[in-house]
Every structure is written in structure tokens, then in C-alpha cells.
Design a protein around this motif. Sequence first.
Motif, PDB file in Angstrom:
ATOM      1  N   ASP A  73       0.922  -1.133   0.221  1.00  0.00           N
ATOM      2  CA  ASP A  73      -0.084  -0.022  -0.051  1.00  0.00           C
ATOM      3  C   ASP A  73       0.858   1.116  -0.074  1.00  0.00           C
ATOM      4  O   ASP A  73       0.714   2.286  -0.856  1.00  0.00           O
ATOM      5  CB  ASP A  73      -1.082  -0.044   1.229  1.00  0.00           C
ATOM      6  N   GLN A  74       2.070   1.164   0.905  1.00  0.00           N
ATOM      7  CA  GLN A  74       2.962   2.398   0.688  1.00  0.00           C
ATOM      8  C   GLN A  74       3.408   2.543  -0.626  1.00  0.00           C
ATOM      9  O   GLN A  74       3.695   3.533  -1.211  1.00  0.00           O
ATOM     10  CB  GLN A  74       4.101   2.192   1.686  1.00  0.00           C
ATOM     11  N   PHE A  75       3.942   1.434  -1.472  1.00  0.00           N
ATOM     12  CA  PHE A  75       4.388   1.576  -2.566  1.00  0.00           C
ATOM     13  C   PHE A  75       3.622   2.181  -3.678  1.00  0.00           C
ATOM     14  O   PHE A  75       3.893   2.850  -4.441  1.00  0.00           O
ATOM     15  CB  PHE A  75       5.135   0.217  -2.950  1.00  0.00           C
ATOM     16  N   ARG A  76       2.460   1.321  -3.527  1.00  0.00           N
ATOM     17  CA  ARG A  76       1.331   1.893  -4.543  1.00  0.00           C
ATOM     18  C   ARG A  76       0.892   3.419  -4.471  1.00  0.00           C
ATOM     19  O   ARG A  76       0.109   4.013  -5.264  1.00  0.00           O
ATOM     20  CB  ARG A  76       0.027   0.919  -4.717  1.00  0.00           C
ATOM     21  N   ALA A  77       0.862   4.092  -3.149  1.00  0.00           N
ATOM     22  CA  ALA A  77       0.699   5.212  -2.836  1.00  0.00           C
ATOM     23  C   ALA A  77       1.533   6.281  -3.571  1.00  0.00           C
ATOM     24  O   ALA A  77       1.183   7.345  -3.471  1.00  0.00           O
ATOM     25  CB  ALA A  77       0.588   5.658  -1.466  1.00  0.00           C
ATOM     26  N   LEU A  78       2.669   5.887  -3.941  1.00  0.00           N
ATOM     27  CA  LEU A  78       3.800   6.909  -4.349  1.00  0.00           C
ATOM     28  C   LEU A  78       3.273   7.358  -5.860  1.00  0.00           C
ATOM     29  O   LEU A  78       2.634   6.628  -6.523  1.00  0.00           O
ATOM     30  CB  LEU A  78       5.006   5.994  -4.584  1.00  0.00           C
ATOM     31  N   PRO A  79       3.614   8.520  -6.275  1.00  0.00           N
ATOM     32  CA  PRO A  79       3.194   8.935  -7.768  1.00  0.00           C
ATOM     33  C   PRO A  79       4.088   8.226  -8.637  1.00  0.00           C
ATOM     34  O   PRO A  79       5.159   7.345  -8.304  1.00  0.00           O
ATOM     35  CB  PRO A  79       3.782  10.371  -7.848  1.00  0.00           C
ATOM     36  N   PRO A 302      -7.177   7.062 -14.148  1.00  0.00           N
ATOM     37  CA  PRO A 302      -6.281   7.878 -15.109  1.00  0.00           C
ATOM     38  C   PRO A 302      -6.433   9.150 -14.641  1.00  0.00           C
ATOM     39  O   PRO A 302      -5.616   9.957 -15.084  1.00  0.00           O
ATOM     40  CB  PRO A 302      -7.255   7.500 -16.255  1.00  0.00           C
ATOM     41  N   GLU A 303      -7.556   9.707 -13.966  1.00  0.00           N
ATOM     42  CA  GLU A 303      -7.676  10.935 -13.825  1.00  0.00           C
ATOM     43  C   GLU A 303      -7.220  11.445 -12.279  1.00  0.00           C
ATOM     44  O   GLU A 303      -6.573  12.463 -12.105  1.00  0.00           O
ATOM     45  CB  GLU A 303      -9.227  11.678 -13.756  1.00  0.00           C
ATOM     46  N   THR A 304      -7.423  10.977 -11.172  1.00  0.00           N
ATOM     47  CA  THR A 304      -7.171  11.284  -9.971  1.00  0.00           C
ATOM     48  C   THR A 304      -5.896  10.597  -9.612  1.00  0.00           C
ATOM     49  O   THR A 304      -5.039  11.236  -8.679  1.00  0.00           O
ATOM     50  CB  THR A 304      -8.208  10.651  -8.859  1.00  0.00           C
ATOM     51  N   ARG A 305      -5.451   9.671 -10.321  1.00  0.00           N
ATOM     52  CA  ARG A 305      -3.988   8.997 -10.026  1.00  0.00           C
ATOM     53  C   ARG A 305      -3.959   8.316  -8.782  1.00  0.00           C
ATOM     54  O   ARG A 305      -2.974   7.629  -8.199  1.00  0.00           O
ATOM     55  CB  ARG A 305      -2.782   9.920  -9.862  1.00  0.00           C
ATOM     56  N   ALA A 306      -5.265   8.006  -7.956  1.00  0.00           N
ATOM     57  CA  ALA A 306      -5.348   7.065  -7.121  1.00  0.00           C
ATOM     58  C   ALA A 306      -5.233   5.682  -7.277  1.00  0.00           C
ATOM     59  O   ALA A 306      -5.782   5.351  -8.282  1.00  0.00           O
ATOM     60  CB  ALA A 306      -6.689   7.435  -6.074  1.00  0.00           C
ATOM     61  N   PRO A 307      -4.649   4.927  -6.484  1.00  0.00           N
ATOM     62  CA  PRO A 307      -4.398   3.630  -6.684  1.00  0.00           C
ATOM     63  C   PRO A 307      -5.892   2.862  -6.491  1.00  0.00           C
ATOM     64  O   PRO A 307      -6.806   3.200  -5.635  1.00  0.00           O
ATOM     65  CB  PRO A 307      -3.622   3.110  -5.511  1.00  0.00           C
ATOM     66  N   LEU A 308      -6.031   1.856  -7.397  1.00  0.00           N
ATOM     67  CA  LEU A 308      -7.334   1.049  -7.314  1.00  0.00           C
ATOM     68  C   LEU A 308      -7.182  -0.304  -6.711  1.00  0.00           C
ATOM     69  O   LEU A 308      -6.257  -0.786  -6.804  1.00  0.00           O
ATOM     70  CB  LEU A 308      -7.921   1.107  -8.737  1.00  0.00           C
ATOM     71  N   PRO A 309      -8.069  -0.868  -6.156  1.00  0.00           N
ATOM     72  CA  PRO A 309      -8.005  -2.303  -5.738  1.00  0.00           C
ATOM     73  C   PRO A 309      -7.774  -3.271  -6.878  1.00  0.00           C
ATOM     74  O   PRO A 309      -8.488  -3.206  -8.020  1.00  0.00           O
ATOM     75  CB  PRO A 309      -9.553  -2.591  -4.987  1.00  0.00           C
TER      76      PRO A 309
END
Length: 471
Positions: A73-79, A302-309
Motif C-alpha cells: 500500500d505504501q508503494f502503490r501510494a507513491l506517484p 487515470p484522472e485522480t491517479r489514486a491506486p485502485l483495488p
Amino acid sequence: MKNPPQNYLSAVLGPAHDAAVAARDPVAYMAALDEHRIRKLTPQLAYCFSNEYYGRKMREAGVSDPREITTLDQFRALPAFMTKSWHRESQSESLEKFGHSFGMHLCAPLEDVVHVAGTSGTTGLPTFYLFTRKDLDLTFLTLGRLMTMAGIRRGDTILQLFGLSIWVAGTTMLQAAEALGARPIPLGAEAGVTKALQYIQLCRPRVVFCTPSMLSQLIERAPEQLGKPLNLCGIEIVMCGGEPGLAIPAVRKRMQDGSGAKVYDMSGGAWTNAAGDCGGPDHMGQHCFGEDYCFRYDLVDPETRAPLPLVDGQVGEAIHTGMEYEAAPALRYASADILKLHVGECPHCGRFGSRFSFVGRADDMMNISGVKVYPSAIKEVVESFSPDISGQMRIVLDRPPPRVISPVNITVEAAADVGEANWVDFAKKLEDRIHLELKIRSKVKMVAAGSLETSNLKTKLVQVLDSAEKT
């Protein structure tokens, strides 16, 4: 190299993987993969942190010590740390600073780079993919798994009809086939369709590597040149890549029937990514054959750049990371590929694991009067009119996407036996179907079969007119 086993993840992930597969449990399967990923990603982050480019990107993201990234989760939260445009900028900067165009993100010593692939650079500075000896060996390993899945065996004759220039599908793919023990013939798409058919007749390949565009031309021209259809030439396996289309039922059937072979839709080669579908009558997504070395489907909005499940059916833009790569790694590389993730048992071959389907590319998405549409969706509707169309079409735009003024102009080749007197009615039926299924307005122009330019390499689905063509 011996044929790699298809259950390689069992040895890598251990009992957790085996229990998840036995129980057919997608959540447990992904949890086992996630534990493996973070074990590899933490040291990979530390390796890249000492690099000038990636170190700066991590510090900008608030990472002062990559060893503190201990969960996925930490890794996927990176830009994203890399995009195609940043890749080119990195190469331009290294050319000015170090006298080479291999990028500021080159993490290994330049003298350790033993193989170079990349893009053609026809629309700008080419982007390079670099390999150390280890990177190349792992690439051969993962591509070997893909080829083994397709049924390629030691001693098989392969006619290599991907472009033999700088592309990963060229020399890299050819060398991977050699490492597997096969016998690739390096003709290349540059030789043209006539020469390719001559080599099919002379060498009797069991396997052909090519783009869907090349395969389509081989099917079309074999009867005249060889005196028989391509499906009587003894080809058993065709591995295609580089273009969308093989997931569309009408296209897939045309390619399978026309070649008489199992046709596999594949992707990979860069950063130890290797994926391919299992050659069935329907496209069930591309199976992943580099899960132990490549995190290919780290999906974000693609728009918010937030990680998806990362669950079955999820759609998002893929962030690509080579988890053990040395030369110039993909580390949180925003690929612009919009993927749909499948986790579970494949309905065709029965393998349990992860697969993905290409939905489109983020930079190809069109906004037509507020409706977001990928070119591949339009092609799928048009292809539903097969066999009354040739299979060739173009979406013709006045300007690059995303904003497209309605109606969108589409040029479609009629099949050779569809008379010109029927074109107006046929175009109207196409326009109505496109509106019904995609909720967009279109203006369809029918042309004769053979009117649209094709390529032995990649045929572009979207044509953006330049100023001269608009007048």
C-alpha cells in the motif's frame, strides 16, 4: 535453456500460492503475490534511490529512506516516477551531461549494458530499453515461458516477421526464441509480404511472429502468390503483438480461419514483462508470465491517479515496475495503458491466476461531446459487420485527442464483394449501430477494399490530419 515449467509461481510463492490455487481463491492468490512483490520492491527502491534521477523523484515524493517502504500500500501510494515524456527528457539530459542518450535513470554502469532496444523515433526522440546480462537472461526466461505456453518447442522453425530494427519484438524476441532452443529465421517485416510468403513456402515454419497487420496481408495475398490459401501452408502457431484487434471476435476469427493456426495475442519484452492469451476461439485476456519479476498491472485512476483495488474486473491505467531490473528500470512507469484485470480461472485453458485485457490508451481516449470513447471500441462495433467489411478502417480527426468535435469521421473499407450501390445504406447502418452502442454521432465514409494504406509493422487506427490534408 530447458522449457520452463508453467507452475513456476509455486516454487516462488510457496504454500500460500498453492493453497490459493487449490481453493480457487482470487483474494488469497493476490495476497500471496503482494507479499512477494514487496519483498522485491523494497530493495529495488533502495537500488534506484542512489541513482540521480530516481533519487530526486523519491525525495520529491517525500521518501528519504526507501527502506521505510515496507508495505505494498505504501508503494502503490507513491506517484509515477516515469512517463514517456519524462523518459525522453531523461535521455536528452544524459546526452548533454554524459554524451549518451541512455537516460539519467540508467542505474547500472554503462559498460554493463549489453543489449539495446527501443522505439523507432518516427514521431520524436526514440526511447531506449536497456539490458544488462542479468536483465537479458530474465527477459529470455519470461518470454520463454510465454512461448512455451503457446506450444513452441525446441527445434521449431520460426519465421520472424516483426520488424528487425530497434524494437523489442525484433532482435530481443528473436534471441529469446534462440535461448529456448527454437530456430528463428530473421527475415523481418522490412522484407515485405512477397518475400515473407516466399520464405513460408521455402522454410515451412511451424511458427510465425508478426503484427496482426502483417498476418492480414499474408492471408490476403497467399492465394495469388502461392497458389493456395495461407491456412494450407502448415503454420500451426502465430504469435501477434504490437496492435489492438485480436480481442475483437470478428478479427480473431478472421485471423484464425485465414491462417489455419492458433493465434496468440502477446505483449512484453521490456522490463521482464511477458504476457499472452491462450489461443482459444475467444480472447480471455493475456496471462502474465513474469509475475515474479514484473509488476505490470499496478492500476490507478487515470484522472485522480489514486491506486485502485487489484481485484477481478478492475479497470485503470497501469503503472509498470520491473522488480529486479538493473539497467534503466521501469520504476512506477505510467504506461498510459488502460487495462482490465482478471483474477481467477481462465475459462479457456483453466489456468488459475492473473490476466489482463487492453482497453485502450489514456492518450488515445476521445471525448466526443462529453462521451469518453477509446478507438478500439469503435473498431469493435465496425468489425461486428464482418464479413461485409475488409477489416481496414480509420478514425479521421482534425486535431489530436482527447477533444473531438461530433460527428467523428470514420473511413471504412467495404469488402470486395459489397457493391458501391450498397455503400450509402451500409454507412447509415454503421452510424446507427455506433450511436446505439457507444452513444456518439459519427459520419461514416465507405471506400473500396484496398483503398486504405496498410503497414507490415503497425497500422494506425487513428489518423490526425495535418494542415495540408484539411484544406
